[in-house]
Design a protein around this motif. Structure first.
Motif, PDB file in Angstrom:
ATOM      1  N   SER A   9      33.392  -8.770  14.450  1.00  0.00           N
ATOM      2  CA  SER A   9      34.005  -7.697  14.183  1.00  0.00           C
ATOM      3  C   SER A   9      35.638  -8.059  14.708  1.00  0.00           C
ATOM      4  N   SER A  11      37.791  -5.258  13.669  1.00  0.00           N
ATOM      5  CA  SER A  11      38.139  -3.719  13.752  1.00  0.00           C
ATOM      6  C   SER A  11      38.096  -2.943  14.927  1.00  0.00           C
ATOM      7  N   GLU A  40      34.318  -8.424   7.480  1.00  0.00           N
ATOM      8  CA  GLU A  40      33.658  -7.736   8.223  1.00  0.00           C
ATOM      9  C   GLU A  40      32.600  -6.979   7.767  1.00  0.00           C
ATOM     10  N   ARG A  41      31.180  -7.249   8.176  1.00  0.00           N
ATOM     11  CA  ARG A  41      30.339  -6.299   7.717  1.00  0.00           C
ATOM     12  C   ARG A  41      30.464  -4.890   7.990  1.00  0.00           C
ATOM     13  N   ASP A  42      30.537  -3.923   7.215  1.00  0.00           N
ATOM     14  CA  ASP A  42      30.609  -2.400   7.349  1.00  0.00           C
ATOM     15  C   ASP A  42      29.437  -1.751   8.019  1.00  0.00           C
ATOM     16  N   ALA A  47      32.101   1.226  12.699  1.00  0.00           N
ATOM     17  CA  ALA A  47      32.879   1.982  11.962  1.00  0.00           C
ATOM     18  C   ALA A  47      33.446   3.306  12.324  1.00  0.00           C
ATOM     19  N   ARG A  50      36.598   2.193  15.555  1.00  0.00           N
ATOM     20  CA  ARG A  50      37.544   1.357  15.181  1.00  0.00           C
ATOM     21  C   ARG A  50      38.980   1.645  15.857  1.00  0.00           C
ATOM     22  N   PHE A  62      36.097  -5.198   4.242  1.00  0.00           N
ATOM     23  CA  PHE A  62      34.828  -4.925   4.759  1.00  0.00           C
ATOM     24  C   PHE A  62      33.856  -5.279   3.610  1.00  0.00           C
ATOM     25  N   ASP A  64      29.521  -4.716   2.399  1.00  0.00           N
ATOM     26  CA  ASP A  64      28.315  -3.837   3.076  1.00  0.00           C
ATOM     27  C   ASP A  64      27.346  -4.576   2.990  1.00  0.00           C
TER      28      ASP A  64
END
Length: 359
Positions: A9, A11, A40-42, A47, A50, A62, A64
Motif C-alpha cells: 500500500s 495510499s 496497488e491492489r484495491d 480503501a 486512505r 489501483f 482489482d
C-alpha cells in the motif's frame, strides 16, 4: 529511469509500516529525476482508510485482481526496473507475472525479511517462494548482516543488498509542543512484540503511577489490562507522528522475535522517532549498536528496572545525538541513492552476463 512498483500500500498507512516507507523512499527517488508508477491492489480494508490519494512524486493506480494487471502490462514491460514489495496480495503470482513480462531489472523490496524467510522455510509464505528469490535480479532486504549471505548462498539470489527503512526529515522533525508523556510506543499489535511491551512499558507504568504513558496503534485485544496512566490511541495517522514523538520524553522501540534473531533489522519507527529528536529506549538485538551508538545515541533496556532508571533521568542529549546520526546516514535521500546504485550495479552485471553468453 522508469520504475514500476507493486507494493502492499501507498495510499493507506492503516495497520502497516509499508506505506510510510514507500512514501519516503519513492519521494526521494523521484527527486533524483526518475519516473515512478505505483500499482496497488484495491482492497476494502485500505480503501476505507486512505490517507494519501494523489501523491505529487509518482502516479498511483489501483488494480482489482491478477487478470487486471494486464492493463498495466505495457508499463511493466517498458520499465527500466520493476519492484515488488513484501506482503503484496497473491504476491507469488504477481512476482511470476513480473518476472515473465518485465524486460528491465526486477527486484523484491522485502520490508519483513526475517518473517518472510521463516514463512518460506515453513512453506507458508503466500507472497514469495524459493524459485522467485532466485528469479529476482535484486533482493533488497529490510535486514542486513548475515541474512544477505544466506539469501545468496542458500536461495540463489543473484544480488542481495540491504535497503533499510528510512525517514523523510521534512515530515519527521522536532515539533515545539509540551511534553505530554514520559514514555510512548507507536506500533500495531503483534503477539510476539507484546511480552516486550508488557515488560518495558506496562510494568513500568504500574510501578510509576505518577508518570504518563501512551500506546498508539490498532488491533490490540480488548482483554489487555492497561494501567490507568497508559493512554490508548487506536490509530495515529502519519501527519501526527512528529507531534506524537515530540510530545514524548522517551519513546520505546520494540522488535519482532524473528527480527531479533536475524539482527540488523531496524524498523521504520526507529528512524522516524529518532529524526524527531526523541530519546529512544530499545530492546536489544545484533546490529543495532552498528546503527546507533549505545548510551550516546540510543538507550538499551532488558527489563522494567532499566526503563524506570532512564525515566528518572534527563537524557535529552541522547535524543539529539541520535537525530544527528539518523540525518547523517538514514534519510530517504540516502536510501534512494542506495537503490539507484543497486539498480546500476544489477544492470552492469546483466550486461556482462550477455557479453559472456555472446562470447
Amino acid at each position: 529511469m522508469k520504475l514500476v512498483v507493486l507494493g502492499l500500500s501507498l495510499s493507506s498507512s492503516w495497520g502497516n509500516g509499508h506505506a510510510t516507507t514507500f512514501r519516503a523512499l519513492l519521494s526521494a527517488f523521484a527527486k533524483r529525476g526518475h519516473d515512478i508508477l505505483f500499482l496497488e491492489r484495491d482492497v476494502p480494508w485500505y480503501a476505507s482508510q486512505r490517507d494519501l490519494v494523489d501523491p505529487d512524486y509518482c502516479r498511483l493506480a489501483f488494480y482489482d485482481d491478477l487478470p487486471s494487471l494486464d492493463h498495466w502490462r505495457g508499463e511493466i514491460e517498458s520499465a527500466d526496473a520493476v519492484m515488488v514489495g513484501s506482503y503484496v496480495p497473491e504476491g507469488i503470482a504477481v512476482g511470476q507475472y513480473v518476472q515473465r513480462h518485465a524486460r528491465g531489472t526486477t527486484l523484491l523490496y522485502d520490508i519483513d525479511t526475517p518473517i518472510t524467510l521463516a514463512n518460506v522455510r515453513a512453506g507458508k509464505c503466500d507472497y514469495l517462494s524459493p524459485d522467485l528469490i532466485s528469479g529476482y535480479d535484486i533482493y533488497c532486504s529490510f535486514t542486513g548482516g548475515p541474512t544477505l549471505d544466506l539469501l545468496e548462498r542458500e536461495y540463489g539470489s543473484p544480488m542481495a543488498r540491504a535497503l533499510y527503512c528510512s525517514v523523510d526529515p521534512a515530515a519527521y522533525r522536532p515539533i515545539d509542543v509540551p511534553k505530554r508523556w514520559d514514555l510512548s510506543y507507536l506500533g500495531t499489535y503483534s503477539p510476539d512484540r507484546q511480552p516486550t511491551l508488557e515488560r518495558l512499558l506496562i510494568e513500568p507504568a504500574r510501578l510509576m503511577s505518577d508518570r504518563r504513558f501512551v500506546v498508539a496503534g490498532p488491533q490490540y485485544p480488548a482483554d489487555i489490562d492497561w494501567p490507568a496512566n497508559v493512554e490508548r490511541i487506536e490509530h495515529l495517522p502519519p501527519q501526527d507522528h512528529a507531534e506524537f514523538y515530540s510530545a514524548s520524553r522517551f519513546t520505546l522501540n520494540v522488535t519482532r522475535a524473528d527480527m531479533i534473531e536475524a539482527g540488523w533489522s531496524p524498523s521504520v519507527r526507529l528512524f522516524e522517532a529518532g529524526a524527531c529528536g526523541t530519546t529512544i529506549i530499545s530492546d536489544v538485538w545484533p546490529g543495532l549498536g552498528d546503527l546507533l551508538t549505545p548510551n550516546k545515541e540510543i538507550l538499551f533496556a532488558w527489563n522494567a528496572e532499566q526503563v524506570i532508571v532512564a525515566l528518572d533521568e534527563e537524557r535529552a542529549a541522547v535524543g539529539e545525538a541520535g537525530r544527528a546520526r539518523i540525518l547523517a546516514e538514514h534519510t530517504a535521500d540516502h536510501r534512494a541513492q542506495q537503490l539507484e546504485t543497486y539498480l546500476h550495479e544489477a544492470s552492469a552485471m546483466q550486461a556482462q552476463h550477455k557479453v559472456a553468453l555472446a562470447g
